[in-house]
Design a protein around this motif. Structure first.
Motif, short mmCIF file in Angstrom:
data_model
loop_
_atom_site.label_atom_id
_atom_site.label_comp_id
_atom_site.label_asym_id
_atom_site.label_seq_id
_atom_site.Cartn_x
_atom_site.Cartn_y
_atom_site.Cartn_z
N THR A 188 25.75 50.31 20.42
CA THR A 188 24.50 50.61 19.58
C THR A 188 24.51 52.09 19.16
N ASP A 189 25.19 52.73 19.64
CA ASP A 189 25.53 54.33 19.06
C ASP A 189 25.88 54.15 17.80
N LEU A 190 26.81 53.08 17.58
CA LEU A 190 27.79 52.99 16.26
C LEU A 190 26.92 52.32 15.28
N GLY A 192 23.48 52.77 15.36
CA GLY A 192 22.71 54.05 15.00
C GLY A 192 23.01 55.13 14.19
N ASN A 193 24.64 55.17 14.17
CA ASN A 193 24.94 56.19 13.36
C ASN A 193 25.57 55.66 12.04
N GLY A 194 25.30 54.36 11.88
CA GLY A 194 25.65 53.68 10.47
C GLY A 194 27.14 53.27 10.37
N MET A 195 27.79 53.05 11.48
CA MET A 195 28.96 52.61 11.36
C MET A 195 29.29 51.30 11.10
N LEU A 196 28.47 50.44 11.65
CA LEU A 196 28.31 49.05 11.39
C LEU A 196 26.68 48.61 11.39
N SER A 197 26.47 47.44 10.99
CA SER A 197 25.26 46.85 10.99
C SER A 197 24.82 46.05 12.25
N LEU A 198 23.66 45.81 12.63
CA LEU A 198 23.54 44.90 13.72
C LEU A 198 24.04 43.65 13.57
N ASP A 199 24.19 43.16 12.40
CA ASP A 199 24.75 41.82 12.31
C ASP A 199 26.16 41.87 12.65
N GLN A 200 26.84 42.84 12.04
CA GLN A 200 28.22 42.87 12.29
C GLN A 200 28.54 43.14 13.74
N ALA A 201 27.91 43.80 14.31
CA ALA A 201 28.32 44.10 15.83
C ALA A 201 27.80 42.62 16.57
N SER A 202 26.86 42.17 16.26
CA SER A 202 26.49 40.81 16.82
C SER A 202 27.72 39.65 16.61
N LEU A 203 28.30 39.55 15.37
CA LEU A 203 29.33 38.96 15.04
C LEU A 203 30.52 39.04 15.87
N ILE A 204 30.95 40.39 15.65
CA ILE A 204 32.04 40.87 16.57
C ILE A 204 32.09 40.59 18.24
N ASN A 229 36.98 50.82 21.80
CA ASN A 229 36.36 51.13 23.23
C ASN A 229 35.04 50.80 23.38
N ALA A 230 34.22 50.80 21.95
CA ALA A 230 32.83 50.06 22.06
C ALA A 230 32.80 48.74 22.44
N LYS A 366 22.30 39.63 19.33
CA LYS A 366 21.62 40.47 18.35
C LYS A 366 20.29 40.95 19.20
N ASN A 367 19.75 39.99 19.92
CA ASN A 367 18.51 40.49 20.81
C ASN A 367 18.97 41.57 21.69
N ILE A 368 19.96 41.31 22.37
CA ILE A 368 20.26 42.21 23.33
C ILE A 368 20.50 43.58 22.80
N LEU A 369 21.29 43.62 21.75
CA LEU A 369 21.72 44.82 21.22
C LEU A 369 20.39 45.69 20.48
N LYS A 370 19.31 44.71 20.15
CA LYS A 370 18.06 45.27 19.62
C LYS A 370 17.36 45.88 20.57
N LYS A 371 17.42 45.36 21.78
CA LYS A 371 16.76 45.96 22.87
C LYS A 371 17.32 47.28 23.36
N LEU A 372 18.61 47.32 23.46
CA LEU A 372 19.23 48.58 23.73
C LEU A 372 19.47 49.60 22.73
N LEU A 373 18.95 49.18 21.42
CA LEU A 373 19.27 50.33 20.39
C LEU A 373 18.24 51.46 20.69
N ARG A 374 18.55 52.50 20.33
CA ARG A 374 17.89 53.85 20.63
C ARG A 374 17.61 54.19 21.93
N SER A 375 18.42 53.50 22.97
CA SER A 375 18.25 53.68 24.44
C SER A 375 18.99 54.90 24.85
N ASN A 376 20.02 55.43 24.18
CA ASN A 376 20.77 56.85 24.50
C ASN A 376 21.39 56.65 25.73
#
Ligand SMILES: Nc1ncnc2c1ncn2[C@@H]1O[C@H](COP(=O)(O)OP(=O)(O)OP(=O)(O)O)[C@@H](O)[C@H]1O
Ligand SMILES: [Mg+2]
Length: 397
Positions: A188-190, A192-204, A229-230, A366-376
């Motif tokens: 979610t940090d990545l 958040g800082n624009g390295m990849l999109s929510l869709d790309q992260a969910s797919l990976i 590592n992420a 995707k839903n899990i990532l959305k929930k944890l986004l910006r949780s820092n």
């Protein structure tokens, strides 16, 4: 005294940037560390060694722990631990939050800070090289004309680095490159800082959970290890993790079963014994022939493999296998993630895969990532939370 220590700890800038016409120059502020109490502490640390047979990482950890217990301060303990090894100037540049790479050659010490290269003046760069080579030898890495390139980790407190040293005949004299890992980033940090999109992260993540193999390719410094590592932080805790990790760049996840293979001698034999259990193999960097062989061997034995490699396209990756007279096995379930670097920005350019995974699984992730986004959250906390959410969503882990 305590005030002085606290002030040093809070210090943001360890050096001054001096603008010059042609090249950018930085001068270290040595005065801050010319203090008698710090000198005594550093001297005390320099004669401190662990009680039993020890490795470099244990030596560093022991010195850091003592200093941290005495001062309670992370940054200062890192500085004094480095100082006890005559590497004070190196600690000062590495602790700048924007520094990513440090280079030491016969010409001097250079740093890359926010994408710009600076020369650091008023440092004894030859002494730094000498001490780093000494440290490498102490770690059991025999640097010599017949073994001219080595890589090892130098991790102290919150500072995590990978040191590469090349010497003659590969380079003229000695050449050192130190990669600093700024911190551990979560998925979610990545995002958040624009390295990849929510869709790309969910797919990976969905591909990895569906037991696909995955290789992250990209130019040096494009964030491959950071992304690997992420991903590791999202893998189920019940999976046994085997790492081929000579440079100690993987992270420790205390609640999981991690086996780290530090030496690539007899790699295939070691892997054969490890195949007996179920798990996932994580190859820090596919670089030498035995790494590529280990990849193929594991894929053929049914072990899932994740790794990184320097290649700028899937074709070049295949070419790297071919250079060692090998073909990539397991293409039917291979995912290739391509990363790139644009000055200070790192991006996932594309994710190529040969088989699709369930839409339902991707949606859940995707839903899990959305929930944890910006949780820092702290990376280990994030990892635990992610596990719990997977279980809640009914994803088999
Ligand atoms: N998304 C990101 N945001 C901020 N910093 C990042 C990001 N990704 C990587 N970095 C930083 O960039 C530097 C290079 O990252 P990393 O070591 O992961 O690259 P790499 O592709 O594995 O390099 P190499 O090919 O040399 O092994 C590190 O300092 C890391 O902390
Ligand atoms: Mg890497």
């Amino acid at each position: 005294m305590y005030n002085l220590l606290e002030n040093l700890e809070k210090l943001k800038l360890h050096f001054k940037v001096v603008k010059r016409d042609v090249s950018k120059i930085i001068r270290i502020n040595h005065n801050l560390y010319r203090n008698d109490y710090l000198k005594v502490l550093s001297k005390l640390l320099s004669i401190t060694v662990p009680s039993s047979e020890f490795s470099i990482s244990e030596l560093l950890q022991t010195r850091y722990t003592i200093c941290k217990a005495l001062t309670g301060l992370d940054k200062l303990s890192i500085i004094l631990t480095f100082s006890s090894l005559k590497l004070l100037e190196l600690a000062l540049v590495l602790l700048d939050k924007d520094v990513e790479d440090v280079y030491i050659t016969l010409n001097g010490l250079y740093i890359v800070k926010k994408g710009d290269l600076y020369k650091v003046v008023d440092v004894n760069h030859e002494e730094l090289i000498k001490q780093l080579v000494k440290l490498a030898n102490l770690s059991g890495y025999r640097l010599g004309p017949d073994n001219p390139s080595i890589k090892f980790s130098l991790n102290v407190g919150s500072l995590r680095t990978r040191v590469s040293i090349d010497r003659w005949p590969v380079t003229d004299g000695y050449s050192v490159h130190i990669r600093k890992h700024k911190r551990i980033f979560t998925m979610t940090d990545l995002i958040g800082n624009g390295m990849l999109s929510l869709d790309q992260a969910s797919l990976i993540i969905a591909q990895v959970l569906s037991r696909s193999n995955l290789i992250i390719i990209g130019e040096p410094g494009s964030g491959k290890t950071t992304l690997l590592n992420a991903i590791d932080l999202t893998i189920p805790y019940s999976w046994r993790r085997i790492y081929i990790d000579e440079t100690d760049e993987s992270i420790s996840i205390p609640k999981t079963l991690q086996v780290k293979i530090r030496s690539t001698d007899k790699l295939i034999e070691v892997l054969k014994t490890l195949h007996r259990g179920w798990g996932i193999l994580i190859i820090g960097e596919l670089r030498e022939k035995n790494h590529f062989e280990a990849y193929n061997h594991s894929v053929l034995s049914g072990l899932q493999v994740l790794g990184t490699s320097h290649a700028d396209s899937p074709e070049n990756l295949a070419e790297r296998f071919r250079l060692f007279n090998l073909n990539i096995h397991g293409l039917e379930k291979l995912v290739i993630v391509r990363t790139a670097r644009y000055e200070v920005v790192r991006k996932v350019i594309d994710v190529k895969y040969s088989r699709s995974v369930s839409e339902d699984l991707m949606l859940k992730i995707k839903n899990i990532l959305k929930k944890l986004l910006r949780s820092n959250m702290h990376p280990l906390k994030f990892s635990e939370r992610f596990q719990k959410e997977l279980i809640k969503m009914g994803v088999p882990v």
